[in-house]
Design a protein around this motif. Structure first.
Motif, PDB file in Angstrom:
ATOM      1  N   ALA A   1       4.068   5.599  -5.858  1.00 18.53           N
ATOM      2  CA  ALA A   1       4.434   5.051  -7.198  1.00 18.53           C
ATOM      3  C   ALA A   1       4.860   6.517  -8.162  1.00 18.53           C
ATOM      4  O   ALA A   1       5.612   6.402  -8.886  1.00 18.53           O
ATOM      5  CB  ALA A   1       3.253   4.444  -7.749  1.00 18.53           C
TER       6      ALA A   1
ATOM      7  N   ARG B   1       0.830  -1.301  -0.116  1.00 16.71           N
ATOM      8  CA  ARG B   1      -0.209  -0.042   0.006  1.00 16.71           C
ATOM      9  C   ARG B   1       0.820   1.145  -0.186  1.00 16.71           C
ATOM     10  O   ARG B   1       0.755   2.205  -0.620  1.00 16.71           O
ATOM     11  CB  ARG B   1      -0.958  -0.020   1.213  1.00 16.71           C
ATOM     12  CG  ARG B   1      -2.013  -1.110   1.022  1.00 16.71           C
ATOM     13  CD  ARG B   1      -2.848  -1.252   2.358  1.00 16.71           C
ATOM     14  NE  ARG B   1      -3.613  -0.008   2.670  1.00 16.71           N
ATOM     15  CZ  ARG B   1      -3.600   0.514   3.826  1.00 16.71           C
ATOM     16  NH1 ARG B   1      -3.260  -0.180   5.019  1.00 16.71           N
ATOM     17  NH2 ARG B   1      -3.991   1.577   4.098  1.00 16.71           N
TER      18      ARG B   1
ATOM     19  N   ARG C   1       3.937   1.318  -1.092  1.00 22.29           N
ATOM     20  CA  ARG C   1       4.341   1.596  -2.507  1.00 22.29           C
ATOM     21  C   ARG C   1       3.442   1.942  -3.360  1.00 22.29           C
ATOM     22  O   ARG C   1       4.050   2.685  -4.352  1.00 22.29           O
ATOM     23  CB  ARG C   1       4.915  -0.018  -2.927  1.00 22.29           C
ATOM     24  CG  ARG C   1       6.023  -0.264  -4.037  1.00 22.29           C
ATOM     25  CD  ARG C   1       6.289  -1.560  -4.169  1.00 22.29           C
ATOM     26  NE  ARG C   1       6.998  -2.362  -2.875  1.00 22.29           N
ATOM     27  CZ  ARG C   1       6.618  -3.081  -1.928  1.00 22.29           C
ATOM     28  NH1 ARG C   1       5.307  -3.881  -2.281  1.00 22.29           N
ATOM     29  NH2 ARG C   1       7.418  -3.435  -1.204  1.00 22.29           N
ATOM     30  N   ASP C   2       2.422   1.872  -3.437  1.00 24.71           N
ATOM     31  CA  ASP C   2       1.383   2.312  -4.201  1.00 24.71           C
ATOM     32  C   ASP C   2       1.363   3.922  -4.067  1.00 24.71           C
ATOM     33  O   ASP C   2       1.236   4.499  -5.191  1.00 24.71           O
ATOM     34  CB  ASP C   2      -0.038   1.349  -4.006  1.00 24.71           C
ATOM     35  CG  ASP C   2      -1.059   2.155  -4.988  1.00 24.71           C
ATOM     36  OD1 ASP C   2      -0.832   1.988  -6.419  1.00 24.71           O
ATOM     37  OD2 ASP C   2      -2.012   2.458  -4.618  1.00 24.71           O
TER      38      ASP C   2
END
Length: 110
Positions: free
Chosen positions: A16, A10, A12-13
């Motif tokens: 991004a 989560r 990482r998202d």
């Protein structure tokens, strides 16, 4: 305890689109660094470790569910710990990730 891989995904998202993000396994978890400075960590003790401006520490402790980050028996001025149940919603996690990235970006690149 291993870090929460779903929490790391989560984070990482949310990161991004941030430039110059790297990941590094440390503290039994996975740290997300911006320009070489740690911003947030999916902690091996569960939940999130978040870099903050030390000047904001007392106010954040007073008005959020965050707790002091204790390292080697002492609280660290520039970090807070946030339990998993307080970052369950995307908006909750986004708020803490934004705080961590702002604090990391305020430091000189490494």
């Amino acid at each position: 305890m291993a870090y929460d891989e779903a929490l790391a995904a989560r984070i990482r998202d949310l990161l991004a689109t941030e430039p110059d993000v790297t990941e590094k396994k440390m503290f039994g978890g996975v740290a997300f660094l911006l320009a070489g400075n740690m911003a947030v960590v999916a902690s091996g003790q569960g939940g999130l470790m978040v870099r903050i401006d030390p000047a904001d520490r007392d106010a954040l402790l007073a008005r959020t569910k965050a707790e002091p980050m204790i390292m080697r028996g002492s609280p660290t001025a520039g970090w807070l710990r946030v339990a998993s149940e307080h970052v369950g919603r995307r908006s909750q996690l986004q708020t803490w990730v934004d705080r961590g990235t702002a604090a990391a970006r305020a430091r000189p690149p490494k």
